[in-house]
Design an enzyme around this catalytic site. Structure first.
Site, mmCIF file in Angstrom:
data_model
loop_
_atom_site.group_PDB
_atom_site.id
_atom_site.type_symbol
_atom_site.label_atom_id
_atom_site.label_comp_id
_atom_site.label_asym_id
_atom_site.label_seq_id
_atom_site.Cartn_x
_atom_site.Cartn_y
_atom_site.Cartn_z
ATOM 1 C CB SER A 130 -0.864 -0.013 1.267
ATOM 2 O OG SER A 130 -1.383 1.268 1.519
ATOM 3 C CD GLU A 132 -1.729 5.096 5.572
ATOM 4 O OE1 GLU A 132 -2.278 5.719 4.641
ATOM 5 O OE2 GLU A 132 -1.607 5.558 6.719
ATOM 6 C CE1 TYR A 153 -4.072 -1.781 5.607
ATOM 7 C CE2 TYR A 153 -3.089 0.314 4.929
ATOM 8 C CZ TYR A 153 -3.657 -0.905 4.601
ATOM 9 O OH TYR A 153 -3.810 -1.255 3.284
#
Ligand code: NAP
Ligand code: GDD
Length: 336
Positions: A130, A132, A153
């Protein structure tokens, strides 16, 4: 017939990927979690009674917390390709349940990779990494950008990214990461910001909702269209060598822009109904994501096909239609 195993098949990406793999002639096996309520809405249109002839989609109960079940399934199914999409995927929620997130989004990857290694199955493995993971790294972010995750996460995804690399380097396994920037669709989970907005707008327009409470409107994301991104996953596993790829549109927009454009499409003024609720702020925010997918363009021939403006319109129109359908469905039931 090639055989694929998909974790997270009931999620946004899993449903599009399953559709595309079936279209490409695969036999598809999906892992689903036991749930007290039905959780297969996104794939119900693909599902057929396994007693019928020619069925190519099969679902198996499993959980990423249970290693033994993963070993058994990998050994029994002997898949040619494994797409590991299952995760606790909500960034804000990962601050509330960090240990669970690390267990499922991080440790779940070890369990699956070990299941593949222990069973000796020769398979190609896709890891759903990801953007992220880039966190505070300045844009544009590419395969060369160092990670600086800003959430439990993000940390769990960094762990999974490196596990895929490590199993590739240690055991010669075909493990590849797709580092995907945000991708959305009418099937996006209802609590991610784009879908939260489009769903609320449909309700505001219909007079069913007065306010929409949001958090940080200044965050910028590189938003693409989910089916383009699941197509990229497949391309990543068809490459000659296992490599890691950034998948992104190369454009970034703020949450405020998404909100404005979506509202204009329904001739609504967001100032009249949007309220800020600090509950939706994150303890640490990722301010700007903007991906450079030059490597995927050059090596995979991958291109995004849907613009930001089209994505906004598609999502708003889909939620207006969904609400209409729900309302007319209720009317039908009431009249029965
Ligand atoms: P999603 O809609 O949240 O789907 C997540 C899937 O994981 C669901 O099928 C969910 O099952 C399953 N799952 C959750 N916990 C599990 C557990 N303990 N055991 C087994 N399965 C479990 O996510 P998505 O948007 O499709 O994203 C797919 C993957 O790509 C995720 O790994 C996500 O982190 C990653 N990713 C997404 C984006 C994006 O913008 N969408 C970008 C980069 C990376 P239930 O249906 O039962 O909840
Ligand atoms: N969810 C949510 N709800 N986000 C809000 C809200 C709100 O009410 N208001 C503002 N935001 C902001 C968030 O602070 C964030 O900066 C941005 O909107 C996007 O939030 P999400 O849609 O929840 O997505 P995300 O970027 O945190 O995470 C998604 O993309 C990642 C890839 O970059 C998820 O799909 C992750 O699983 C994925 O890895």
């Amino acid at each position: 017939m090639p055989r694929a195993l998909v974790t997270g098949i009931t999620g946004q990406d899993g449903s599009y990927l399953a559709e595309q793999l079936l279209d490409r002639g695969y036999e598809v096996h999906g892992l689903i979690r036991r749930s007290a309520s039905f959780n297969t809405d996104r794939i119900d249109h693909l599902y057929r009674d396994p007693h019928e002839e020619g069925v190519r989609l099969f679902l198996h109960h499993a959980d990423l917390s249970e290693a033994g079940r993963l070993v058994k399934l990998i050994y029994e199914l002997q898949p040619d390709e494994v797409y590991h999409l299952g995760a606790q995927s909500h960034v804000r929620v990962s601050f509330d349940i960090p240990e669970y997130t690390a267990d499922i989004t991080g440790m779940g990857t070890i369990r699956l990779l070990e299941a593949i290694r222990e069973s000796g199955v020769q398979t190609r493995y896709y890891q759903a990494s990801s953007s992220e993971m880039f966190g505070t790294a300045p844009p544009p972010q590419s395969e060369a950008t160092p990670f600086h995750p800003r959430s439990p996460y993000g940390c769990a995804k960094v762990m999974s990214f490196w596990l895929a690399v490590n199993y590739r380097e240690s055991y010669g396994m075909f493990c590849a990461n797709g580092v995907l920037f945000n991708h959305e669709s009418p099937r996006r989970g209802e609590t991610f910001v784009t879908r939260k907005i489009t769903r609320a707008l449909a309700r505001v327009k219909a007079g069913l909702q007065e306010h929409l409470y949001l958090g940080n409107l200044d965050a910028c994301r590189d938003w693409g269209y989910a089916p383009d991104y699941t197509d990229a996953m497949w391309r990543i596993l068809q490459a000659d060598e296992p490599e890691d790829f950034v998948i992104a549109t190369g454009e970034t927009h703020s949450v405020r822009e998404f909100l404005q454009l979506a509202s204009e499409h329904l001739e609504l003024d967001p100032d009249e109904f949007v309220r800020i609720d600090e509950r939706y702020y994150r303890p640490a925010e990722v301010d700007v994501l903007l991906g450079d997918a030059a490597k995927a363009r050059a090596k995979l021939g991958w291109e995004p096909t849907v613009t930001f403006e089209e994505l906004v319109r598609v999502m708003v129109d889909a939620d207006v239609k969904l609400l209409d359908d729900q309302l007319s469905g209720r009317a039908v039931r009431l009249s029965e």
